[in-house]
Design an enzyme around this catalytic site. Structure first.
Site: not given
Length: 268
Positions: A149, A218, A247
């Site tokens: 991320s 996601d 995610h």
């Protein structure tokens, strides 16, 4: 007519206030630090890791956890997500190091025992300090940034300027601008965002084999941003899509095993 005028004025004032709040608090959204207190590796149940304190170029002190690599195994430099901290990643770290890989896990400035306040420039200096720590102990051909991320923007910048073996990006973004524009479509984020993390401009300078992993479901960083980054990247590269993945749950669908297989493979 007067009511209409006052309605327009009220809407304009509210919009201006919203923009001001977003501008001045934008780093609270990008860096929602979940924990500022230090937890030792031993207290977190990861006694095989050594804790080190590194001094960055601008004088901050950051914590890294280091598990030495066995023989000539790779060493993974791990940059976590914006809502993570090292002690919460122990299960992942144990899997990453189970077959002898080394690990250098970075606690960003402001996070879990590290000094300072996070920003794009600050995190890039944290990454530079971690890379220098790795280079003092390993060949560049052993270094594999693996990142999640927010951390993918840090790793992409690092890999664009330094020699590495391979790069693993888990749920990456083309730029923080793209992500912010997705979540705040009513805001001119391209003018207001200070920490833009332009991975789309940096990935074109990476020659090492690249693996991108992303979940179709996601909603934090939509898969199209990972696809855009992949399209810009040089060969050799791989894109692994997890149809049911969101995610934060890609490990549940085999992301760690996929990443480790990529690292073990001889080519890209």
């Amino acid at each position: 007519m007067q009511i209409l005028i006052w309605t327009v004025v009220l809407v304009a004032v509210c919009y201006s206030i919203s923009l001001s709040l977003l501008y001045f608090r934008q780093r609270d959204f990008i860096f929602p630090i979940p924990q500022t207190t230090r937890t030792s590796p031993e207290a977190a149940g990861f006694a095989q890791a050594e804790e080190h304190r590194l001094t960055t170029a601008d004088g901050e002190t950051i914590i890294v956890w280091h598990v030495p690599a066995k023989l000539s195994r790779p060493v993974i430099i791990y940059f976590h997500g914006n809502g993570d901290f090292l002690a919460a990643q122990v299960g992942r770290f144990q899997k990453l190091t189970a077959d002898g890989n080394g690990l250098i896990a970075v606690s960003y400035r402001g996070y879990a025992g590290s000094s300072g306040l996070p920003s794009e420039q600050g995190l890039l200096q944290d990454a530079a300090a971690a890379y220098a720590f790795a280079k003092a102990r390993y060949d560049a051909g052993q270094i594999v940034p693996w990142d999640f991320s927010l951390g993918t923007g840090v790793a992409t910048a690092l890999a664009a300027e330094n020699a590495i073996q391979k790069l693993v990006l888990e749920a990456p973004y083309s730029s923080m601008v793209d992500v912010a524009a997705f979540h705040f479509s009513y805001v001119p984020v391209r003018w207001l965002l200070r920490d833009q993390f332009r991975s789309d401009l940096r990935v074109v300078r990476i020659g090492a084999p690249l693996l991108i992993m992303h979940g179709d479901r996601d909603r934090t960083i939509p898969v199209r941003f990972g696809e855009r980054l992949f399209d810009l990247a040089l060969e050799p590269k791989q894109f692994v899509r997890f149809p049911e993945g969101g995610h934060d749950d890609l490990a549940s669908y085999g992301a760690i095993e996929t990443g480790l297989k990529f690292i073990r493979s001889g080519g890209g």
